[in-house]
Scaffold this motif. Structure first.
Motif, mmCIF file in Angstrom:
data_model
loop_
_atom_site.group_PDB
_atom_site.id
_atom_site.type_symbol
_atom_site.label_atom_id
_atom_site.label_comp_id
_atom_site.label_asym_id
_atom_site.label_seq_id
_atom_site.Cartn_x
_atom_site.Cartn_y
_atom_site.Cartn_z
ATOM 1 N N GLY A 9 0.762 -1.331 -0.249
ATOM 2 C CA GLY A 9 0.052 -0.074 0.128
ATOM 3 C C GLY A 9 0.912 1.367 -0.035
ATOM 4 O O GLY A 9 0.311 2.177 -0.324
ATOM 5 N N ARG A 111 -9.146 14.492 -1.217
ATOM 6 C CA ARG A 111 -8.785 13.417 -0.743
ATOM 7 C C ARG A 111 -7.314 13.473 -0.352
ATOM 8 O O ARG A 111 -6.427 14.117 -1.157
ATOM 9 N N HIS A 113 -3.683 11.828 1.509
ATOM 10 C CA HIS A 113 -2.946 10.819 1.682
ATOM 11 C C HIS A 113 -1.821 10.753 2.697
ATOM 12 O O HIS A 113 -1.272 11.731 2.772
ATOM 13 N N GLU A 125 0.817 6.323 1.182
ATOM 14 C CA GLU A 125 -0.090 5.380 1.124
ATOM 15 C C GLU A 125 -1.377 6.114 0.894
ATOM 16 O O GLU A 125 -1.710 6.998 1.205
ATOM 17 N N SER A 127 -5.256 7.060 0.295
ATOM 18 C CA SER A 127 -6.138 7.050 1.402
ATOM 19 C C SER A 127 -7.176 5.947 1.286
ATOM 20 O O SER A 127 -7.276 5.505 0.279
ATOM 21 N N LYS A 128 -7.461 5.581 2.422
ATOM 22 C CA LYS A 128 -8.424 4.177 2.409
ATOM 23 C C LYS A 128 -9.816 4.856 2.967
ATOM 24 O O LYS A 128 -10.691 4.178 3.464
ATOM 25 N N PRO A 130 -13.444 5.752 3.527
ATOM 26 C CA PRO A 130 -14.397 5.171 2.804
ATOM 27 C C PRO A 130 -15.288 6.103 2.182
ATOM 28 O O PRO A 130 -15.473 7.427 2.976
#
Length: 163
Positions: A9, A111, A113, A125, A127-128, A130
Protein backbone atom coordinates in the motif's frame (compact mmCIF):
# COMPACT_ATOMS: atom_id res chain seq x y z
CA UNK A 1 22.85 -3.59 1.02
CA UNK A 2 19.57 -5.33 0.27
CA UNK A 3 16.56 -3.02 -0.04
CA UNK A 4 13.40 -4.39 1.54
CA UNK A 5 10.05 -4.04 -0.16
CA UNK A 6 7.92 -1.41 1.56
CA UNK A 7 4.78 -2.58 3.35
CA UNK A 8 1.84 -3.15 0.99
CA UNK A 9 0.00 0.00 0.00
CA UNK A 10 2.96 2.37 0.37
CA UNK A 11 4.40 3.91 -2.79
CA UNK A 12 7.97 5.20 -2.89
CA UNK A 13 7.78 8.82 -4.11
CA UNK A 14 11.39 9.97 -3.72
CA UNK A 15 14.33 10.73 -1.53
CA UNK A 16 13.62 13.18 1.28
CA UNK A 17 16.33 15.68 0.27
CA UNK A 18 15.13 15.70 -3.37
CA UNK A 19 11.48 16.26 -2.36
CA UNK A 20 12.47 19.02 0.06
CA UNK A 21 14.38 20.79 -2.71
CA UNK A 22 11.53 20.34 -5.21
CA UNK A 23 8.89 21.59 -2.70
CA UNK A 24 6.09 20.14 -4.88
CA UNK A 25 6.10 16.91 -6.82
CA UNK A 26 3.50 15.28 -9.10
CA UNK A 27 3.23 11.48 -9.05
CA UNK A 28 0.76 8.98 -10.47
CA UNK A 29 0.33 6.27 -7.85
CA UNK A 30 -1.71 3.38 -9.12
CA UNK A 31 -4.50 5.13 -11.02
CA UNK A 32 -4.43 8.28 -8.88
CA UNK A 33 -2.67 11.60 -9.60
CA UNK A 34 -1.16 12.93 -6.37
CA UNK A 35 0.59 16.15 -5.35
CA UNK A 36 3.32 15.76 -2.73
CA UNK A 37 4.16 19.01 -0.94
CA UNK A 38 7.01 19.86 1.40
CA UNK A 39 6.16 22.97 3.40
CA UNK A 40 7.71 24.25 6.64
CA UNK A 41 9.43 20.93 7.26
CA UNK A 42 6.33 18.77 6.80
CA UNK A 43 5.20 16.53 3.97
CA UNK A 44 1.63 16.46 2.68
CA UNK A 45 -0.02 14.50 -0.11
CA UNK A 46 -3.39 15.18 -1.69
CA UNK A 47 -5.25 14.61 -4.92
CA UNK A 48 -3.62 16.68 -7.66
CA UNK A 49 -6.82 18.24 -9.02
CA UNK A 50 -9.01 20.67 -7.08
CA UNK A 51 -12.33 19.20 -6.03
CA UNK A 52 -14.25 22.22 -7.36
CA UNK A 53 -13.42 22.26 -11.06
CA UNK A 54 -10.37 20.04 -11.57
CA UNK A 55 -7.66 22.71 -11.66
CA UNK A 56 -4.06 21.61 -11.12
CA UNK A 57 -3.18 22.51 -7.50
CA UNK A 58 0.59 22.38 -8.03
CA UNK A 59 0.92 26.15 -8.53
CA UNK A 60 -1.46 27.12 -5.71
CA UNK A 61 -0.20 29.38 -2.94
CA UNK A 62 0.05 27.97 0.58
CA UNK A 63 -1.24 30.12 3.43
CA UNK A 64 -2.27 29.67 7.03
CA UNK A 65 -6.02 30.24 7.31
CA UNK A 66 -7.90 29.89 10.56
CA UNK A 67 -4.85 28.25 12.12
CA UNK A 68 -4.56 25.60 9.37
CA UNK A 69 -2.13 25.33 6.45
CA UNK A 70 -4.09 25.55 3.21
CA UNK A 71 -3.40 25.36 -0.50
CA UNK A 72 -5.27 27.95 -2.55
CA UNK A 73 -6.60 26.74 -5.89
CA UNK A 74 -5.00 28.95 -8.55
CA UNK A 75 -8.18 29.05 -10.69
CA UNK A 76 -11.03 29.91 -8.34
CA UNK A 77 -9.20 30.54 -5.04
CA UNK A 78 -10.84 27.67 -3.16
CA UNK A 79 -9.06 27.03 0.16
CA UNK A 80 -8.17 23.41 1.03
CA UNK A 81 -6.47 22.33 4.26
CA UNK A 82 -3.32 20.34 3.60
CA UNK A 83 -3.70 17.96 6.54
CA UNK A 84 -7.40 17.08 6.33
CA UNK A 85 -8.56 18.10 2.84
CA UNK A 86 -11.31 20.30 4.24
CA UNK A 87 -12.75 23.04 2.09
CA UNK A 88 -12.80 26.34 3.98
CA UNK A 89 -15.05 29.32 3.42
CA UNK A 90 -15.43 32.66 5.13
CA UNK A 91 -18.83 33.54 6.56
CA UNK A 92 -20.13 36.29 8.77
CA UNK A 93 -20.79 35.28 12.38
CA UNK A 94 -24.06 37.10 13.01
CA UNK A 95 -24.16 36.00 16.67
CA UNK A 96 -21.61 38.72 17.53
CA UNK A 97 -22.87 42.24 18.18
CA UNK A 98 -20.50 43.40 15.48
CA UNK A 99 -20.59 40.79 12.69
CA UNK A 100 -17.16 39.27 12.21
CA UNK A 101 -15.98 37.09 9.31
CA UNK A 102 -14.98 33.60 10.47
CA UNK A 103 -13.51 30.64 8.55
CA UNK A 104 -15.78 27.61 8.50
CA UNK A 105 -15.17 24.06 7.30
CA UNK A 106 -17.31 22.77 4.43
CA UNK A 107 -16.15 19.26 5.36
CA UNK A 108 -13.63 17.03 3.64
CA UNK A 109 -13.64 17.84 -0.08
CA UNK A 110 -10.12 16.85 -1.18
CA UNK A 111 -8.74 13.35 -0.60
CA UNK A 112 -5.48 13.46 1.39
CA UNK A 113 -2.98 10.63 1.63
CA UNK A 114 -0.55 9.50 4.34
CA UNK A 115 3.13 10.42 3.95
CA UNK A 116 5.85 8.57 5.83
CA UNK A 117 9.64 8.76 5.75
CA UNK A 118 12.00 5.88 6.48
CA UNK A 119 15.79 6.31 6.32
CA UNK A 120 15.52 9.21 3.86
CA UNK A 121 12.96 7.46 1.62
CA UNK A 122 9.52 9.06 1.38
CA UNK A 123 6.41 6.98 0.83
CA UNK A 124 2.75 7.80 0.22
CA UNK A 125 -0.05 5.48 1.19
CA UNK A 126 -3.23 6.26 -0.72
CA UNK A 127 -6.24 7.16 1.37
CA UNK A 128 -8.51 4.36 2.46
CA UNK A 129 -11.19 6.74 3.68
CA UNK A 130 -14.48 5.09 2.72
CA UNK A 131 -17.08 6.79 0.62
CA UNK A 132 -16.93 9.31 -2.14
CA UNK A 133 -15.01 12.57 -1.69
CA UNK A 134 -15.52 15.37 -4.21
CA UNK A 135 -11.93 15.27 -5.54
CA UNK A 136 -12.52 11.61 -6.53
CA UNK A 137 -14.55 12.86 -9.51
CA UNK A 138 -11.50 14.34 -11.25
CA UNK A 139 -9.56 11.08 -10.83
CA UNK A 140 -12.15 9.12 -12.84
CA UNK A 141 -12.74 8.94 -16.60
CA UNK A 142 -15.56 11.49 -16.68
CA UNK A 143 -13.49 13.97 -14.67
CA UNK A 144 -10.45 13.43 -16.92
CA UNK A 145 -12.59 14.19 -19.99
CA UNK A 146 -13.97 17.34 -18.34
CA UNK A 147 -10.43 18.50 -17.45
CA UNK A 148 -9.22 17.88 -21.02
CA UNK A 149 -12.13 19.92 -22.47
CA UNK A 150 -11.47 22.77 -20.03
CA UNK A 151 -7.75 22.78 -20.88
CA UNK A 152 -8.48 22.80 -24.63
CA UNK A 153 -10.94 25.69 -24.18
CA UNK A 154 -8.37 27.63 -22.11
CA UNK A 155 -5.78 27.18 -24.87
CA UNK A 156 -8.24 28.46 -27.50
CA UNK A 157 -9.20 31.41 -25.29
CA UNK A 158 -5.51 32.17 -24.68
CA UNK A 159 -4.82 32.04 -28.42
CA UNK A 160 -7.65 34.49 -29.10
CA UNK A 161 -6.32 36.93 -26.48
CA UNK A 162 -2.84 36.96 -28.02
CA UNK A 163 -4.21 37.60 -31.53
Amino acid sequence: MEQKEPPEGRHFVGKKEVLIKAKRTFKTLGDRDVLIINHQGGFYALDYYCYHAGANLETGDIEEIGGKLCIICPNHKYKITLAEGEGLCKRIDKTNKTPVPIWYSKGVKQRVHTVTETNGDVYVELSKMPGWIESDYFQGEEGKEKRAKAEAKAEVDEGMESS
